[in-house]
Design an enzyme around this catalytic site. Structure first.
Site, PDB file in Angstrom:
ATOM      1  N   GLU A  47       8.294  -6.506 -14.077  1.00 29.74           N
ATOM      2  CA  GLU A  47       7.033  -5.794 -13.812  1.00 29.74           C
ATOM      3  C   GLU A  47       7.129  -4.315 -14.179  1.00 29.74           C
ATOM      4  OE1 GLU A  47       6.179  -4.123 -10.133  1.00 29.74           O
ATOM      5  OE2 GLU A  47       7.748  -5.203  -9.065  1.00 29.74           O
ATOM      6  N   LYS A  94      -1.951   1.831 -11.270  1.00 26.90           N
ATOM      7  CA  LYS A  94      -1.309   0.638 -10.691  1.00 26.90           C
ATOM      8  C   LYS A  94      -2.313  -0.513 -10.793  1.00 26.90           C
ATOM      9  CE  LYS A  94       0.198  -1.194  -6.188  1.00 26.90           C
ATOM     10  NZ  LYS A  94       0.391  -0.887  -4.754  1.00 26.90           N
ATOM     11  N   VAL A 154       3.350  -7.215  -9.052  1.00 25.82           N
ATOM     12  CA  VAL A 154       3.847  -8.597  -9.062  1.00 25.82           C
ATOM     13  C   VAL A 154       2.697  -9.553  -9.398  1.00 25.82           C
ATOM     14  CG1 VAL A 154       4.748 -10.463  -7.602  1.00 25.82           C
ATOM     15  CG2 VAL A 154       5.808  -8.183  -7.545  1.00 25.82           C
ATOM     16  N   ASP A 178      -5.090  -5.855   5.180  1.00 25.11           N
ATOM     17  CA  ASP A 178      -4.283  -5.558   4.004  1.00 25.11           C
ATOM     18  C   ASP A 178      -3.230  -6.640   3.772  1.00 25.11           C
ATOM     19  OD1 ASP A 178      -2.925  -4.520   1.880  1.00 25.11           O
ATOM     20  OD2 ASP A 178      -2.607  -2.536   2.751  1.00 25.11           O
ATOM     21  N   SER A 206      -1.283  -8.314   0.448  1.00 23.58           N
ATOM     22  CA  SER A 206      -1.090  -8.085  -0.991  1.00 23.58           C
ATOM     23  C   SER A 206      -1.660  -9.233  -1.825  1.00 23.58           C
ATOM     24  CB  SER A 206       0.397  -7.939  -1.295  1.00 23.58           C
ATOM     25  OG  SER A 206       0.580  -7.820  -2.694  1.00 23.58           O
ATOM     26  N   ALA A 207      -2.284  -8.859  -2.930  1.00 22.49           N
ATOM     27  CA  ALA A 207      -2.770  -9.850  -3.894  1.00 22.49           C
ATOM     28  C   ALA A 207      -1.605 -10.613  -4.537  1.00 22.49           C
ATOM     29  CB  ALA A 207      -3.609  -9.174  -4.970  1.00 22.49           C
ATOM     30  N   ASP A 208      -0.368 -10.123  -4.330  1.00 24.55           N
ATOM     31  CA  ASP A 208       0.800 -10.883  -4.809  1.00 24.55           C
ATOM     32  C   ASP A 208       0.781 -12.285  -4.203  1.00 24.55           C
ATOM     33  OD1 ASP A 208       1.502  -8.456  -5.935  1.00 24.55           O
ATOM     34  OD2 ASP A 208       3.324  -8.178  -4.725  1.00 24.55           O
ATOM     35  N   LYS A 238       9.233  -6.794   1.148  1.00 24.12           N
ATOM     36  CA  LYS A 238       9.559  -5.427   1.575  1.00 24.12           C
ATOM     37  C   LYS A 238       9.500  -5.299   3.093  1.00 24.12           C
ATOM     38  CE  LYS A 238       7.050  -3.367  -1.955  1.00 24.12           C
ATOM     39  NZ  LYS A 238       7.185  -4.296  -3.066  1.00 24.12           N
TER      40      LYS A 238
HETATM   41  N1  PSU Z   1       9.333  -4.047  -5.627  1.00 22.64           N
HETATM   42  C1  PSU Z   1       9.982  -2.854  -5.619  1.00 22.64           C
HETATM   43  N2  PSU Z   1       9.237  -1.733  -5.798  1.00 22.64           N
HETATM   44  C2  PSU Z   1       7.865  -1.779  -5.989  1.00 22.64           C
HETATM   45  C3  PSU Z   1       7.186  -3.033  -5.990  1.00 22.64           C
HETATM   46  C4  PSU Z   1       7.983  -4.138  -5.810  1.00 22.64           C
HETATM   47  O1  PSU Z   1      11.218  -2.813  -5.454  1.00 22.64           O
HETATM   48  O2  PSU Z   1       7.236  -0.736  -6.171  1.00 22.64           O
HETATM   49  C5  PSU Z   1       5.672  -3.101  -6.210  1.00 22.64           C
HETATM   50  C6  PSU Z   1       5.313  -4.424  -6.872  1.00 22.64           C
HETATM   51  O3  PSU Z   1       4.618  -4.130  -8.074  1.00 22.64           O
HETATM   52  C7  PSU Z   1       4.417  -5.131  -5.879  1.00 22.64           C
HETATM   53  C8  PSU Z   1       3.747  -3.961  -5.236  1.00 22.64           C
HETATM   54  O4  PSU Z   1       3.517  -6.025  -6.482  1.00 22.64           O
HETATM   55  O5  PSU Z   1       4.862  -3.087  -5.027  1.00 22.64           O
HETATM   56  C9  PSU Z   1       3.025  -4.346  -3.963  1.00 22.64           C
HETATM   57  O6  PSU Z   1       1.909  -3.522  -3.821  1.00 22.64           O
HETATM   58  P1  PSU Z   1       0.721  -3.925  -2.805  1.00 22.64           P
HETATM   59  O7  PSU Z   1       1.367  -3.940  -1.460  1.00 22.64           O
HETATM   60  O8  PSU Z   1      -0.292  -2.817  -2.972  1.00 22.64           O
HETATM   61  O9  PSU Z   1       0.198  -5.240  -3.245  1.00 22.64           O
HETATM   62 MN    MN Z   2      -2.678  -3.887  -0.196  1.00 24.93          MN
END
Ligand code: PSU
Ligand code: MN
Length: 302
Positions: free
Chosen positions: A23, A85, A105, A137, A139-141, A158
């Site tokens: 990514e 992003k 992701v 909230d 994630s769309a992942d 995470k």
């Molecule tokens: N893994 C990491 N660092 C990051 C991410 C993942 O070690 O910055 C990123 C990925 O792109 C993941 C995003 O999709 O964080 C999640 O963001 P959000 O919570 O807004 O969906």
């Molecule tokens: Mn989010």
């Protein structure tokens, strides 16, 4: 819309050679320059060292690309947050307007799936945020994991997230979560979370067999490979948890929300740990790249 492949990625895919998707949000938003560029290049090298071709994915001038040049990686790293992003929601905007985008992701999975790249390495996937009951909230992942047929190698999710709720959501969505040589769901900076994974595997061949079975069954979507951070780089949960609590409180105080929250929390944690969390993040993403390459080799049948 077609994905534009670099010549190397195109050649590997047409010869059914192993390819690993990577990514670009982690480059532009996940780490600061120059560690982001050094890490992106080291991750590509880790994929090569283990027998696969790396395909870093991004949107460049509105075009979906798999296989960035060194110059493109350097530019994404330097411009950092100046590059949008891009999750799945944002793909029509950047594609329609001819803009650059660093893919999360979710968006990377989508593009990898379109290109026929079945294995993807990230650092740590997104998930259900803490207090999601109030903020909504998620994630769309996770949504994309019901849609794109890609194995995602991730160091659990995470630790800034609500890990039990993330596992519940994956169960509901029918996404297999496989502990890679572990019975526990890893917590990104830490090897353990106290949460059991529903299944485990010990070898790349076993993972490849599970991927084939899922898709042969006509089940669409991801297989999550939960690969713990190497022991030498881990930060024990008891040490990182208070740091996360402070970062979350600071995000609250500043009213940070939506797509800004994850990059904000990661960078606060890097500052509070004086770079130790950055070293952990670098170690885990390199390790994920190695395991992803081994899985890609197994899946390609080599
Ligand atoms: N893994 C990491 N660092 C990051 C991410 C993942 O070690 O910055 C990123 C990925 O792109 C993941 C995003 O999709 O964080 C999640 O963001 P959000 O919570 O807004 O969906
Ligand atoms: Mn989010």
């Amino acid at each position: 819309m077609k994905v534009i492949l670099s010549p190397e990625v195109a050649a590997a895919l047409s010869a059914h050679q192993p390819v690993v998707a990577l990514e670009s949000t982690i480059i532009a938003h996940g780490m600061a320059y120059p560690a982001n560029v050094e890490t992106a290049l080291a991750v590509e090298q880790a994929v090569r060292d283990h027998g696969a071709v790396p395909a870093t994915i991004a949107v460049i001038g509105g075009k979906l690309k798999a296989g960035l040049s060194r110059d493109e990686i350097e530019r994404f790293g330097q411009e950092g947050r100046g590059i949008m992003k891009v999750s799945v929601r944002d793909l029509p905007f950047v594609a329609g307007r001819g803009l650059d985008g660093a893919t999360t992701v979710a968006a990377t999975m989508r593009i990898a799936g379109m290109a026929g790249i079945p294995v993807f390495a990230t650092g740590g996937m997104g998930g259900v945020h803490r207090r999601a009951g109030e903020t909504f909230d998620v994630s769309a992942d996770l949504t994309e994991m019901t849609r794109s047929n890609v194995a995602v190698v991730t160091a659990g999710a995470k630790a800034i997230l609500d890990l039990p709720l993330t596992l519940e959501r994956l169960e509901t969505d029918g996404v297999p979560v496989i502990g890679y040589r572990t019975g526990e769901f890893p917590a990104f900076y830490s090897r353990s979370s106290g949460l059991k994974v529903p299944m485990r595997a010990e070898t790349p061949d076993e993972i490849a067999a599970i991927m084939r079975s899922k898709w042969n069954l006509g089940l669409s979507g991801a297989v999550v490979v939960a690969n713990p951070i190497p022991e030498a780089a881990e930060i024990p949960a008891a040490e990182i948890e208070p740091v996360i609590a402070v970062a979350l409180a600071e995000a609250d105080r500043l009213g940070i929300r939506g797509k800004d929250i994850t990059p904000f929390l990661l960078s606060e944690i890097v500052q509070a740990t004086e770079g130790r969390s950055l070293q952990a993040n670098i170690a885990l993403v390199k390790h994920n790249a190695k395991v992803a390459a081994e899985i890609a080799v197994a899946f390609a049948g080599n």
